[in-house]
Design an enzyme around this catalytic site. Structure first.
Site, PDB file in Angstrom:
ATOM      1  N   HIS A  42      48.919  76.038  46.725  1.00 61.61           N
ATOM      2  CA  HIS A  42      48.221  75.082  45.850  1.00 61.61           C
ATOM      3  C   HIS A  42      47.884  75.669  44.479  1.00 61.61           C
ATOM      4  O   HIS A  42      47.278  74.985  43.667  1.00 61.61           O
ATOM      5  CB  HIS A  42      46.937  74.628  46.542  1.00 61.61           C
ATOM      6  N   ASP A  43      48.215  76.931  44.244  1.00 62.27           N
ATOM      7  CA  ASP A  43      47.868  77.587  42.979  1.00 62.27           C
ATOM      8  C   ASP A  43      49.076  77.792  42.074  1.00 62.27           C
ATOM      9  O   ASP A  43      48.984  78.546  41.097  1.00 62.27           O
ATOM     10  CB  ASP A  43      47.241  78.959  43.255  1.00 62.27           C
ATOM     11  N   ASP A  88      40.121  77.457  55.447  1.00 59.14           N
ATOM     12  CA  ASP A  88      39.954  78.421  54.367  1.00 59.14           C
ATOM     13  C   ASP A  88      38.574  79.054  54.496  1.00 59.14           C
ATOM     14  O   ASP A  88      37.593  78.338  54.703  1.00 59.14           O
ATOM     15  CB  ASP A  88      40.030  77.678  53.018  1.00 59.14           C
ATOM     16  N   GLU A 136      44.152  86.652  51.097  1.00 60.81           N
ATOM     17  CA  GLU A 136      44.785  86.497  49.789  1.00 60.81           C
ATOM     18  C   GLU A 136      44.554  87.794  49.013  1.00 60.81           C
ATOM     19  O   GLU A 136      43.445  88.092  48.588  1.00 60.81           O
ATOM     20  CB  GLU A 136      44.119  85.317  49.082  1.00 60.81           C
ATOM     21  N   ASP A 195      40.191  83.542  51.403  1.00 62.07           N
ATOM     22  CA  ASP A 195      40.297  83.445  49.948  1.00 62.07           C
ATOM     23  C   ASP A 195      39.852  84.749  49.289  1.00 62.07           C
ATOM     24  O   ASP A 195      38.878  85.363  49.716  1.00 62.07           O
ATOM     25  CB  ASP A 195      39.374  82.290  49.502  1.00 62.07           C
TER      26      ASP A 195
HETATM   27  O1  TEU Z   1      42.690  82.002  44.234  1.00 64.67           O
HETATM   28  C1  TEU Z   1      42.469  83.329  43.860  1.00 64.67           C
HETATM   29  C2  TEU Z   1      43.163  83.811  42.639  1.00 64.67           C
HETATM   30  O2  TEU Z   1      42.592  84.641  41.951  1.00 64.67           O
HETATM   31  C3  TEU Z   1      44.499  83.404  42.205  1.00 64.67           C
HETATM   32  O3  TEU Z   1      45.482  83.736  43.057  1.00 64.67           O
HETATM   33  C4  TEU Z   1      44.463  82.045  41.662  1.00 64.67           C
HETATM   34  O4  TEU Z   1      45.670  81.426  41.917  1.00 64.67           O
HETATM   35  C5  TEU Z   1      44.179  82.034  40.195  1.00 64.67           C
HETATM   36  O5  TEU Z   1      44.950  81.027  39.661  1.00 64.67           O
HETATM   37  C6  TEU Z   1      44.374  83.334  39.468  1.00 64.67           C
HETATM   38  O6  TEU Z   1      44.511  83.173  38.088  1.00 64.67           O
HETATM   39  C7  TEU Z   1      41.827  81.425  45.161  1.00 64.67           C
HETATM   40  C8  TEU Z   1      42.208  79.991  45.420  1.00 64.67           C
HETATM   41  O7  TEU Z   1      43.477  79.964  46.001  1.00 64.67           O
HETATM   42  C9  TEU Z   1      42.124  79.228  44.143  1.00 64.67           C
HETATM   43  O8  TEU Z   1      42.526  77.900  44.298  1.00 64.67           O
HETATM   44  C10 TEU Z   1      40.696  79.297  43.669  1.00 64.67           C
HETATM   45  O9  TEU Z   1      40.588  78.713  42.395  1.00 64.67           O
HETATM   46  C11 TEU Z   1      40.183  80.727  43.610  1.00 64.67           C
HETATM   47  O10 TEU Z   1      40.487  81.471  44.768  1.00 64.67           O
HETATM   48  C12 TEU Z   1      38.685  80.762  43.493  1.00 64.67           C
HETATM   49  O11 TEU Z   1      38.111  80.427  44.722  1.00 64.67           O
END
Ligand code: TEU
Length: 593
Positions: free
Chosen positions: A349-350, A107, A272, A214
């Site tokens: 993971h989100d 990442d 992303e 990210d």
């Molecule tokens: O996520 C970025 C992000 O803005 C979203 O897609 C995230 O899922 C969030 O829940 C939006 O409400 C990335 C990572 O995947 C996430 O795990 C991190 O918390 C975030 O960046 C910050 O680094």
């Protein structure tokens, strides 16, 4: 540059056909009994991944971090968080993957660092520190009564403002996520060079094969920091995503990152990309000619069920299958006739587990719907990304788990905000609505320990894991599914093999939707080049997303085709059983011109 570095060219496109598997290090495999997964644990499972058909492992952040946001708050890019292992362990992981013909991507979290990163500590130490401008510092504003206000009214991703007041230097700093995650100032060329060196080349020179990037479209801010329009009358802070996504210099920054760093290695990047609904704009990121990113994650399907806007993310909103189909169609077709590339994924993971969100986790449907989703995923065009546990049909945490079992900063902040709003009578039902939303959508669901077997802690490790193990681990686990030809795991293996065998059709083919108006079934066609590049080959994919038997509208067409894969051993061709999924292909003989 590393002596091993090679110049990238357009023929190096191994990543298009790859199956990528995301590992969330805390929850995959604990080798030393401290309740946290670790890299030696992952290394012990590389053979399992190879056997599944994985080509590339994507390891979520394992860098040094205070873990406010599970490692997405990095305090040293060049160190590994001790419970996960050491830099040497990552080198061993690279070797373990390469020995098996697999690759490893990491990442790249470079929109922000941890507030414990040495760069930020220096930056915050004084206004004339040389690194002051590596982050965004701005003076306070004041209202007519002399009350201090932040520089803008933006709402952050984690239910709060985006500016935190710093007593030492009497200024605010910007953070789109938690206050422990200050945003780096990409407008400063020195900052960019430091990121390239520490977060990128340090690992590329150790032989990693690329990055999942990210929050990739948030590097460039509108640095004049205009206020966001007021759309949420209950709050001072306002949704402002349009002001921090796709900013004015984003393409310039990504092109520079490509030219100065990535182009010197044979690597893949997947960015992303949130909040970018216009396909023409997405193409500016992923067109090969643009030389920015190889591909991106587009989140429309992942957002199904989420309330509209940043403040309503966890206010669950039911969705219709017709909407899912339009989304898939849009993001399958946007690369047609272009030099761009796309991705296929339904978990990470989100988010909540796909079976619980798009299928059904009821006992009688969960395995079938996991297989049906596997059919959908493995027949769509683009690079396929799987998330750990998806291959065994892991499901969301049980609905009766209390809020104390949820650990994620985002979900907990939304819950606390809703609790306050309910208690104050601003929105009395909000706490219950947000809790319901979390039961479906919380980021925690995917972070439960991987279910390896039916021993204590699901074979994840020998001590109680950092998150509670799923109540159903004795029924849903790898050991139980290995060797069972009817298991979800065996089905995934088979589907992944067929995806490779019919790569022109499934990975590269064009997509056509057949039953756009149907609320229960999803029937689509893929068309690709035939064997040896001759002629044309077609696949017909039929998926029943409902709990009822549905008519199969394309039965006539299917009669001339061969059934390649099916979720059910026996079924009737005129109808689709609950959550049934089938793939038909044109017979290969007679196809060649
Ligand atoms: O996520 C970025 C992000 O803005 C979203 O897609 C995230 O899922 C969030 O829940 C939006 O409400 C990335 C990572 O995947 C996430 O795990 C991190 O918390 C975030 O960046 C910050 O680094």
């Amino acid at each position: 540059m590393s002596p091993h570095a090679i110049v990238k060219n357009s023929t190096n496109q191994w990543w298009k056909n790859a199956t990528v598997y995301q590992v969330y290090p805390a929850s995959f495999k604990d080798s030393n009994g401290d309740g946290w997964g670790d890299i030696p644990g992952l290394i012990s499972k590389v053979d399992y991944l190879k056997d599944l058909g994985v080509d590339v492992v994507w390891l979520s952040p394992m860098f040094e971090s205070p873990q406010c946001d599970m490692g997405y708050d990095i305090s040293d890019y060049e160190e590994v968080y001790a419970p996960y292992g050491t830099v040497k362990d990552v080198e061993d992981l690279v070797a373990a993957c390469h020995e098996r013909g697999m690759k490893l991507i990491l990442d790249l979290v470079a929109n922000h660092t941890s507030d414990q990163h040495a760069w930020f500590k220096e930056s915050r130490s004084s206004k004339d520190n040389p690194k002051r401008d590596w982050y965004f510092w701005r003076p306070a504003r004041y209202d007519e009564n002399g009350n201090r206000l932040p520089p803008t009214n933006y709402r952050s991703y984690f239910a709060g403002g985006t500016w935190t007041w710093d007593e030492t230097t009497q200024e605010y700093y910007l953070h789109l996520y938690a206050k422990e995650q200050p945003d780096l100032n990409w407008d400063n060329p020195e900052t960019r060079q430091a990121i390239y060196k520490s977060a990128m080349r340090f690992w590329l020179d150790k032989g990693i094969d690329g990055f999942r990037v990210d929050t990739v479209n948030k590097y460039s801010k509108h640095v004049d920091f205009p206020d966001a329009p007021i759309t949420d009358l209950k709050n001072y802070i306002q949704p402002a995503r349009h002001l921090f996504c796709n900013g004015p210099r984003i393409h310039e920054f990504l092109r520079e990152m490509h030219d100065e760093v990535l182009s010197h290695y044979d690597v893949m990047t997947v960015g992303e990309l949130s909040n970018t609904p216009d396909p023409q704009h997405v193409l500016r990121y992923v067109s090969a000619a643009a030389k920015q990113l190889d591909m991106v994650f587009q989140f429309d399907m992942i957002h199904l069920g989420m309330g509209h806007g940043l403040e309503d993310k966890y206010d669950f909103t039911p969705w219709a299958l017709t909407r899912l189909k339009q989304i898939v169609k849009k993001w399958q077709q946007f690369i047609d006739g272009t030099d761009g590339w796309t991705t296929v994924f339904c978990e990470n993971h989100d988010n909540g587990r796909a079976v619980s969100r798009y299928g059904s986790d009821a006992p009688q449907h969960r395995e079938t719907s996991a297989k049906m989703l596997a059919v959908m995923q493995t027949t769509l065009t683009g690079t396929l990304f799987l998330y750990q546990g998806q291959e065994i049909g892991m499901i969301n945490a049980p609905k009766n788990w209390p809020i104390d079992e949820y650990k994620d900063i985002e979900g907990l902040n939304y819950y606390k905000e809703a609790d306050r709003q309910s208690n104050e009578g601003v929105d009395p039902t909000r706490r219950a609505r947000i809790m319901r939303g979390l039961q479906i959508l919380a980021r925690d669901h995917s972070r439960l320990p991987m279910q390896w077997d039916d021993s204590e802690y699901a074979g994840f490790g020998t001590a109680a894991p950092w998150m509670r193990v799923h109540d159903l681990y004795k029924e849903i686990n790898v050991a139980r599914q290995t060797g069972d030809p009817n298991s979800v795991l065996s089905f995934y293996k088979r589907a992944l093999q067929l995806r490779k065998e019919y790569a022109e059709l499934f990975i590269h083919g064009s997509f056509k939707l057949y039953d756009g108006e149907n609320e229960n079934t999803f029937v689509f066609e893929k068309v690709g080049k035939g064997p040896g590049g001759n002629g044309e080959e077609r696949a017909l994919v039929a998926l029943n997303f409902s709990k009822d038997v549905q008519p199969f509208s394309m039965v006539e067409r299917a009669r001339d085709m061969k059934l390649l894969l099916s979720t059910h051993a026996e079924s009737v061709s005129e109808s689709l059983l609950p959550f049934e999924g089938r793939v038909y292909v044109t017979e290969r003989s007679g196809l060649v011109n």
